[in-house]
Motif scaffolding. Structure first.
Motif, short mmCIF file in Angstrom:
data_model
loop_
_atom_site.label_atom_id
_atom_site.label_comp_id
_atom_site.label_asym_id
_atom_site.label_seq_id
_atom_site.Cartn_x
_atom_site.Cartn_y
_atom_site.Cartn_z
N LYS A 137 -68.97 56.29 -67.95
CA LYS A 137 -68.87 55.53 -66.71
C LYS A 137 -67.43 55.11 -66.48
CE LYS A 137 -73.61 53.78 -66.64
NZ LYS A 137 -74.49 52.58 -66.62
N ILE A 138 -66.98 55.28 -65.24
CA ILE A 138 -65.62 54.91 -64.83
C ILE A 138 -65.75 53.85 -63.75
CG2 ILE A 138 -63.44 55.72 -63.87
CD1 ILE A 138 -64.24 58.55 -64.83
N LEU A 139 -65.11 52.70 -63.94
CA LEU A 139 -65.20 51.60 -62.98
C LEU A 139 -64.02 51.64 -62.01
CD1 LEU A 139 -66.71 49.08 -62.05
CD2 LEU A 139 -65.39 47.75 -63.72
N LEU A 140 -64.33 51.72 -60.72
CA LEU A 140 -63.32 51.76 -59.66
C LEU A 140 -63.35 50.43 -58.93
CD1 LEU A 140 -64.31 55.28 -58.23
CD2 LEU A 140 -62.80 54.77 -60.17
N VAL A 141 -62.23 49.71 -58.93
CA VAL A 141 -62.19 48.37 -58.35
C VAL A 141 -61.14 48.32 -57.24
CG1 VAL A 141 -62.06 45.90 -58.84
CG2 VAL A 141 -62.74 47.49 -60.66
N ASP A 142 -61.59 48.14 -56.00
CA ASP A 142 -60.69 48.06 -54.86
C ASP A 142 -61.43 47.40 -53.71
OD1 ASP A 142 -58.96 48.75 -52.53
OD2 ASP A 142 -57.96 50.06 -53.98
N ASP A 143 -60.77 46.53 -52.96
CA ASP A 143 -61.44 45.83 -51.86
C ASP A 143 -61.53 46.67 -50.59
OD1 ASP A 143 -58.96 44.33 -49.93
OD2 ASP A 143 -58.49 45.31 -51.84
N ARG A 144 -60.86 47.82 -50.57
CA ARG A 144 -60.87 48.67 -49.38
C ARG A 144 -61.78 49.88 -49.61
NH1 ARG A 144 -56.55 47.44 -45.96
NH2 ARG A 144 -56.66 49.52 -45.03
N PRO A 145 -62.84 50.02 -48.81
CA PRO A 145 -63.79 51.12 -48.98
C PRO A 145 -63.14 52.50 -48.92
CG PRO A 145 -64.69 49.48 -47.48
CD PRO A 145 -63.26 49.10 -47.72
N GLU A 146 -62.13 52.65 -48.06
CA GLU A 146 -61.48 53.96 -47.95
C GLU A 146 -60.74 54.34 -49.23
OE1 GLU A 146 -58.72 50.97 -45.76
OE2 GLU A 146 -60.87 51.30 -46.14
N ASN A 147 -60.20 53.34 -49.94
CA ASN A 147 -59.54 53.62 -51.21
C ASN A 147 -60.55 54.03 -52.28
OD1 ASN A 147 -57.09 52.99 -50.08
ND2 ASN A 147 -57.00 50.91 -50.92
N LEU A 148 -61.70 53.37 -52.30
CA LEU A 148 -62.76 53.73 -53.23
C LEU A 148 -63.25 55.15 -52.97
CD1 LEU A 148 -64.80 50.40 -53.29
CD2 LEU A 148 -63.41 51.33 -55.15
N LEU A 149 -63.37 55.48 -51.70
CA LEU A 149 -63.81 56.82 -51.32
C LEU A 149 -62.80 57.87 -51.78
CD1 LEU A 149 -66.06 58.34 -49.80
CD2 LEU A 149 -64.67 58.16 -47.73
N ALA A 150 -61.52 57.56 -51.64
CA ALA A 150 -60.47 58.49 -52.07
C ALA A 150 -60.49 58.68 -53.58
CB ALA A 150 -59.10 57.97 -51.63
N LEU A 151 -60.69 57.59 -54.32
CA LEU A 151 -60.76 57.69 -55.79
C LEU A 151 -61.96 58.53 -56.21
CD1 LEU A 151 -59.87 54.03 -56.88
CD2 LEU A 151 -58.47 56.10 -57.19
N GLU A 152 -63.08 58.34 -55.55
CA GLU A 152 -64.27 59.13 -55.88
C GLU A 152 -64.02 60.61 -55.63
OE1 GLU A 152 -67.89 55.92 -55.10
OE2 GLU A 152 -67.18 57.18 -53.46
N ALA A 153 -63.31 60.93 -54.54
CA ALA A 153 -63.02 62.33 -54.23
C ALA A 153 -62.11 62.94 -55.30
CB ALA A 153 -62.36 62.42 -52.86
N ILE A 154 -61.16 62.16 -55.80
CA ILE A 154 -60.22 62.65 -56.80
C ILE A 154 -60.89 62.86 -58.15
CG2 ILE A 154 -58.16 62.04 -58.15
CD1 ILE A 154 -57.14 60.56 -55.64
N LEU A 155 -61.77 61.92 -58.52
CA LEU A 155 -62.35 61.92 -59.86
C LEU A 155 -63.68 62.63 -59.96
CD1 LEU A 155 -61.50 58.24 -60.85
CD2 LEU A 155 -60.22 60.32 -61.42
N SER A 156 -64.23 63.06 -58.84
CA SER A 156 -65.54 63.72 -58.86
C SER A 156 -65.53 64.99 -59.72
CB SER A 156 -65.99 64.05 -57.44
OG SER A 156 -65.08 64.93 -56.81
#
Length: 226
Positions: free
Chosen positions: A6-25
């Motif tokens: 499990k990798i925890l992604l912490v950011d208050d901006r939804p678009e940043n979380l979405l970008a991280l998910e795209a990179i790490l998927s």
């Protein structure tokens, strides 16, 4: 079946979380979102994580404060933290990130390939540690069971042979990972974690060797799980 990390992604901006998910998927691991420091701390109460990607600039509890809470908890203090920030105030600001317990400090916009590579190293180290804990648990079953059959009714000698083979596979993978880290001049924290893993593997190998016939009596000490 190998359990995903499990990798925890912490950011208050939804678009940043979405970008991280795209990179790490592409790593094919379990990605867990948290939109605030408080939400991240709540997630860490129940789940184990291989690595945390933590945004510095967040309303309320910022990344530095969140990291301080993580490092104060015994359960979470050893989880690697990679800070992500959209601002750069120079060496002092970067030093504050490392002082808060981060293993890396990356400024946005960042290279997706570099971020994915850094995260993959910590995921691999986490998986190796999980394998090591499994081997130690099987060994404890053997020690507690004495001459009784264990698990799938294998005799002690057969179980020891199986444990030794499994440990050899983990040792080989750990050696390859350490060599890869040396060649890539990886982060000092990743190299230190790999060295710690190799020391624990050595301890487990000695414990297994002590159980072999003709090596003496008494239960060997097992490597700690910290």
């Amino acid at each position: 079946m190998v359990q995903k990390a499990k990798i925890l992604l912490v950011d208050d901006r939804p678009e940043n979380l979405l970008a991280l998910e795209a990179i790490l998927s592409a790593l094919d691991q379990t990605l867990v979102r948290a939109s605030s420091g408080e939400e991240a701390l709540k997630a860490l109460l129940t789940d184990d994580f291989a690595v945390i990607l933590l945004d510095v600039q967040m309303p309320g509890m910022d990344g530095f404060e969140t990291a301080a809470h993580i490092k104060r908890r015994e359960r979470t203090r050893d989880i690697p933290i990679i800070f992500l920030t959209a601002i750069n105030h120079g060496p002092h600001h970067t030093f504050r990130g490392y002082a808060a317990g981060a293993v890396d400090y990356i400024s946005k916009p960042f290279d997706p390939w570099v971020l994915r590579a850094k995260v993959s190293v910590f995921v691999e180290l986490y998986m190796k540690n999980c394998q090591l804990r499994e081997q130690a648990a099987l060994l404890r079953l053997q020690l507690e069971g004495g001459n009784r059959s264990v698990g799938d009714a294998k005799e002690p000698a057969g179980l020891l042979a199986e444990l030794s083979a499994r440990l050899a596979a983990v040792e080989e993978q750990a050696e390859a990972l350490s060599k890869q880290l040396d060649e890539e001049s990886a982060d000092a924290a990743a190299v230190a974690t790999a060295a710690h893993l190799e020391r624990k593997l050595t301890g487990l190998r000695r414990a297994l060797d002590a159980l072999e016939p003709g090596t003496g009596s008494g239960a060997p000490s097992l490597p700690s799980q910290s």
